[in-house]
Each structure stands twice: as structure tokens, then as C-alpha cells.
Design a protein around this motif. Structure first.
Motif, short mmCIF file in Angstrom:
data_model
loop_
_atom_site.label_atom_id
_atom_site.label_comp_id
_atom_site.label_asym_id
_atom_site.label_seq_id
_atom_site.Cartn_x
_atom_site.Cartn_y
_atom_site.Cartn_z
N UNK A 340 0.74 -1.11 -0.11
CA UNK A 340 -0.07 0.07 0.17
C UNK A 340 0.87 1.36 0.23
N UNK A 341 1.78 1.18 0.73
CA UNK A 341 2.84 2.55 0.72
C UNK A 341 3.41 2.49 -0.77
N UNK A 342 3.88 1.59 -1.14
CA UNK A 342 4.72 1.61 -2.55
C UNK A 342 3.60 2.18 -3.44
N UNK A 343 2.37 1.71 -3.52
CA UNK A 343 1.08 2.28 -4.24
C UNK A 343 0.82 3.69 -4.07
N UNK A 344 0.89 4.06 -2.87
CA UNK A 344 0.67 5.52 -2.57
C UNK A 344 1.67 6.42 -3.14
N UNK A 345 3.00 5.92 -2.96
CA UNK A 345 4.25 6.56 -3.36
C UNK A 345 4.12 6.91 -5.09
N UNK A 346 3.70 5.66 -5.60
CA UNK A 346 3.60 5.90 -7.33
C UNK A 346 2.53 6.78 -7.52
N UNK A 347 1.47 6.96 -6.68
CA UNK A 347 0.37 7.70 -7.18
C UNK A 347 0.84 9.10 -6.81
N UNK A 349 3.79 10.36 -7.37
CA UNK A 349 4.76 10.73 -8.22
C UNK A 349 3.92 11.03 -9.54
N UNK A 350 2.92 10.24 -9.81
CA UNK A 350 2.08 10.47 -10.94
C UNK A 350 1.40 11.86 -11.02
N UNK A 351 0.81 12.11 -9.72
CA UNK A 351 0.13 13.29 -9.62
C UNK A 351 0.98 14.57 -9.76
N UNK A 352 2.24 14.36 -9.33
CA UNK A 352 2.92 15.53 -9.40
C UNK A 352 3.54 15.71 -11.06
N UNK A 353 3.92 14.63 -11.59
CA UNK A 353 4.45 14.79 -13.03
C UNK A 353 3.17 14.63 -14.03
N UNK A 354 2.09 14.83 -13.57
CA UNK A 354 0.80 14.63 -14.58
C UNK A 354 1.11 15.43 -15.82
#
Length: 486
Positions: A340-347, A349-354
Motif C-alpha cells: 500500500x505504501x509503494x502504491x501511494x508513492x507511485x500515485x 509521483x504520477x500526480x506531481x508529474x501529470x
């Protein structure tokens, strides 16, 4: 991995965790155990994913038609068969892991041979899809020129299909014993050789897509043969030669295999269906293009969690076989939390670089804007896809495939897919509506699986594992072994 229950040696279960210090100790112990298995498996899966990607890259320099044809063949026909074969092989993951934990190491080779037989028959069942790939692709709406070349390529990769019947069972055999480093090395060496073969066959010999198919076949069989050589040469505890015991209780094994196949196929095909539905929307070029970019990124994240899925399956099945319910439970909780922590990290990153990450894939401003609008949904998908594969791995490790298959049917195809269709077409929300509805289906499935986990009686799971080992690995098989020796 701990030594299994052999020669009367008993390994104690965890004591109940009652303090913060005990929790930290347990958390670190389980983290080391899970990543010792997951690390090499993730690396191997990335190498396999890279084999498909590099094949497409080499073919892409031949022309757009060749690229589209090979991509369609690998993505539609290849993914369909890969999901089915992986599912059929996952029954072995359950039984080998539990047998290893229970100290019935001699049964691993018998189970592997049994799975070879079942998967070989599965390949024959799938063969018509490869033979009639061209009309099937045309029926799905592909242009004649692309479907014809894709059909030719699909016929040439039939040997790769049959390599999976050897590859998957052998890989599960090794995973159950935590012999994962050899899997990683074989995958890495095969990837390097694959690049060399592609260069020779596609460019040096000028064989085009035919050369790419031959390289694909050779690489797939290299992996399978290398794994078999390692098993027969260096796994003397689990491998005792070919045995007629592989044919005992084969129908019970088939039932568990089919349940596994249905469970995994429903998951693999669910996200594939969104591409097909999106292709019928207005302005389909932008919709499909933007969704494809998002799915590409999601696919790379999925490779990580497929490795974790396999690792937690090994951990749970081994601990249940060892008769350690608390260890099984704690390994699940720790892995779900970390995923879950890894998934939140990827989310994040995606939102910052969208507004920027689409530049990697396209120079079209329209596509970049469309991708940015889908970034939020991609982030949510990445979070859900971080937890869901882990729970599926627990299901494989515990032998719950049939239950999860029913949950998948209800969540995905009775709830998620119709909701996506209504939001996308009837509410005219387009690709956002389609994806949102399917995310709701995944969320419902994840919630139901979490409830199943919460209500699981791990001591009862140990009892069921013991019964399964006695039925499929106990006196009946021992007597069969004696018959083979006489």
C-alpha cells in the motif's frame, strides 16, 4: 527461508505481538523474508516483460504495419494465452509451497510433472486461437492488412505457447523452495541472448517479423530448458525422476488448476477490456492513445506487484505447510501494508508529474493534455493495483482460488464493467467514465478480499492444508512411489 518440517524438526510459530518492540522485530523479520523472495522474482518478471517490449522495438523499425501487427499478436493473443496458462500453473504454486512447508519435499517433483501434463493439454486446447488468429482479429475489428500479418506472426510463435507448459510449473517448483536467484539469472541471460538473436535474425539475416518470431521462440525455450536442467541437476531433494504418480488424483489437480486459471484470467482480461471498449468511443484515436500511455506505465508497476504476488504466495503456502498460522497472518499483514505504501508513492509521483510524463511517449500536445486529465484515475488504479495482487497471491498460497474467482466475476463483470459502460456511453463521460466504473469494480473486489482476509481463521487454514497434503501427498502417493521402485 526457514528449514521445513523435516526429520521431526519443529519450527516454532511467532509469539503473539504485544508491544511496539515486538512489532518492529516481527515487521523487520517478515520484510527481509518477503523481499529475499520478491526481489529476484520482480527482476525476472521485468526481464520477461522486457523480452516482449524489445521484440516490439526491433520490429518497430521495420514499419508501422509490422509494429502494429506484432503488438496486436503479443497483446491480444499472447496475453490471453499467458493469463490462462499462468492461472493453470498457479495450482502448483499452492501445492508445492504447502508441501515444502510440510516437509513433503519429495512430492514437489510429482506435482511439477502433474502440472506439465495439465498445461500441455491446455496448450492443445488453446491451439485453435493461434491457428485462427487472423479471422479472430478481423472479428475484433482489426484492419485486414494488420490482422493478416499478425495471424502469420501468431502461427510462428506457437512453439512459445508450448514452452509455457514447461516454464510455469518448473518456475513454481523453484519458487516454492525459495530458489529464486537462479530464476532471475536465467531470465537476465535469456534477455541478453534475445537481443542478440533479434539483431541477427531481424537485421543481419533480414528475416523481418519471421526472424522476430523465431528469436521469441528460441528465447522462450531457452528459459524453460535451463530451468529444467537446473531442477534435474541441482534439486535432488524435490526431484526424484519421472514417476507414474504424476497421473494420480489428476482430476482433483485439474479442478484446482481451473479455479486458479479462472481467478487470474478474470483479473488479466478485465483491464484488457477497457482498451476494446475505448476503441468504440468518439475521438477514439486520442482516447485510445492517452489510455495506452497510462496502461503502459501501469503495466510497469504491475510487474513489481506480480513479483510480490508470487513471493507472498510462497510465504503463505510455506507457513501453512509448516503449521505456523501466526507467521502466515503476519506475513500477509506486513506485505499488504508495504505494498500500500509503494502504491501511494507511485500515485504521488504520477500526480506531481501529470503534466510532463506523457512527453516520454508522445510529442502530440492533444495527447499530453488528455493523459494529464487521466492522471488522477491512473494514480487511484496504481494504489488499488498495489494491494489487490498481494491478496490474490495470498489466495493462491492458501488455495482459495475458487472463492476469489466468484468474487472477481461479481466485482468485475457484474458490477464494474456494466458501470463503466453506463458511465462511458450512456452518461457520455467517455474514457473517464469507462475507467471510473472499472476502478469501482476493482475497489469492490479489493474490499471484499480484505474482508475475507480479516475473517480468515489461520489455524483452520493450517488444518485444511494438512488435510490437503494427506490427501495428495500422503500414504496414497507414498504407496505409488513404492510401486515405481519395485
Amino acid at each position: 527461508m526457514e528449514t521445513p518440517l523435516l526429520n521431526g524438526e519443529v519450527i516454532e510459530d511467532y509469539a503473539p505481538v504485544r508491544s511496539w518492540k515486538e512489532m518492529k522485530s516481527m515487521f523487520w523479520t517478515e520484510t527481509v523474508k518477503i523481499w529475499k523472495i520478491a526481489g529476484p522474482l520482480v527482476f525476472n518478471i521485468l526481464c520477461q516483460y522486457g523480452t516482449n517490449s524489445i521484440t516490439s522495438i526491433f520490429v518497430g523499425h521495420l514499419g508501422d504495419i509490422q509494429l502494429s501487427s506484432v503488438t496486436i499478436s503479443l497483446a491480444v493473443i499472447g496475453t490471453f494465452s499467458f493469463g490462462f496458462m499462468l492461472g493453470m500453473g498457479s495450482a502448483l504454486e499452492t501445492l508445492c509451497g504447502q508441501a515444502f512447508g510440510a516437509g513433503q519435499v519429495h512430492m514437489l517433483g510429482v506435482y511439477m510433472q502433474r502440472s506439465w501434463i495439465i498445461l500441455w493439454v491446455s496448450c492443445i486446447i488453446l491451439l485453435p486461437i493461434y491457428i485462427f488468429a487472423t479471422p479472430i482479429l478481423k472479428l475484433l475489428g482489426q484492419e485486414d492488412e494488420i490482422a493478416d500479418l499478425a495471424g502469420q506472426f501468431t502461427l510462428l510463435i506457437i512453439p512459445q505457447l508450448f514452452s509455457l507448459a514447461i516454464n510455469f510449473p518448473t518456475q513454481k517448483f523453484l519458487q516454492a523452495q525459495s530458489k529464486v536467484s537462479v530464476i532471475a539469472w536465467i531470465g537476465f541471460v535469456a534477455l541478453i541472448i534475445h537481443i542478440v538473436l533479434l539483431y541477427l535474425f531481424v537485421y543481419a539475416f533480414d528475416w523481418g517479423t519471421t526472424g522476430a518470431a523465431i528469436a521469441f521462440d528460441i528465447t522462450s525455450w531457452e528459459i524453460s530448458i535451463a530451468q529444467v536442467i537446473y531442477v534435474t541437476g541441482w534439486c535432488k531433494e524435490g526431484w526424484h525422476g519421472f514417476s507414474w504418480s504424476a497421473f494420480h488424483d489428476i482430476w482433483a489437480f485439474v479442478r484446482l488448476s481451473v479455479a486458479s486459471a479462472v481467478m487470474l484470467c478474470l483479473e488479466v482480461w478485465y483491464m484488457m477490456s477497457i482498451i476494446i471498449l475505448t476503441g468504440h468511443l468518439d475521438n477514439a484515436v486520442i482516447a485510445v492513445g492517452s489510455l495506452s500511455i497510462c496502461m503502459n506505465l501501469n503495466g510497469w508497476e504491475a510487474m513489481l506487484f506480480i513479483g510480490i504476488n508470487a513471493a507472498i504466495s510462497v510465504r503463505v503456502s510455506n507457513e501453512l505447510g509448516l503449521g505456523r498460522p501466526k507467521a502466515a497472518k503476519y506475513s500477509v499483514y506486513v506485505t499488504v501494508f508495504q505494498s500500500l505504501l509503494i502504491g501511494l508513492f507511485f500515485m504521488v509521483v504520477i500526480l506531481i508529474t501529470k503534466d510532463y510524463f506523457a512527453v516520454i511517449f508522445t510529442s502530440s500536445k492533444d495527447l499530453q493534455i488528455a493523459v494529464a486529465k487521466l492522471a488522477f484515475l491512473l494514480g487511484i488504479t496504481m494504489v488499488l493495483n498495489s494491494v489487490q495482487p498481494v491478496i490474490s497471491g495470498v489466495a493462491v498460497g492458501g488455495g482459495w482460488q475458487a472463492l476469489v474467482a466468484y468474487i472477481n466475476i461479481g466485482s468485475y463483470y457484474i458490477f464494474g464493467l456494466p458501470l463503466g459502460y453506463l458511465l462511458g456511453y450512456k452518461a457520455k463521460l467517455g474514457v473517464k467514465g469507462l475507467w471510473s466504473g472499472m476502478i469501482c469494480g476493482t475497489a469492490l473486489q479489493t474490499l471484499l478480499l480484505l474482508i475475507v482476509l480479516y475473517r480468515t481463521n489461520w489455524s483452520k487454514e493450517v488444518e485444511q492444508t494438512t488435510e490437503r497434503m494427506q490427501r495428495w501427498g500422503g500414504q496414497a502417493i507414498d504407496s505409488a512411489k513404492n510401486e515405481d521402485n519395485n
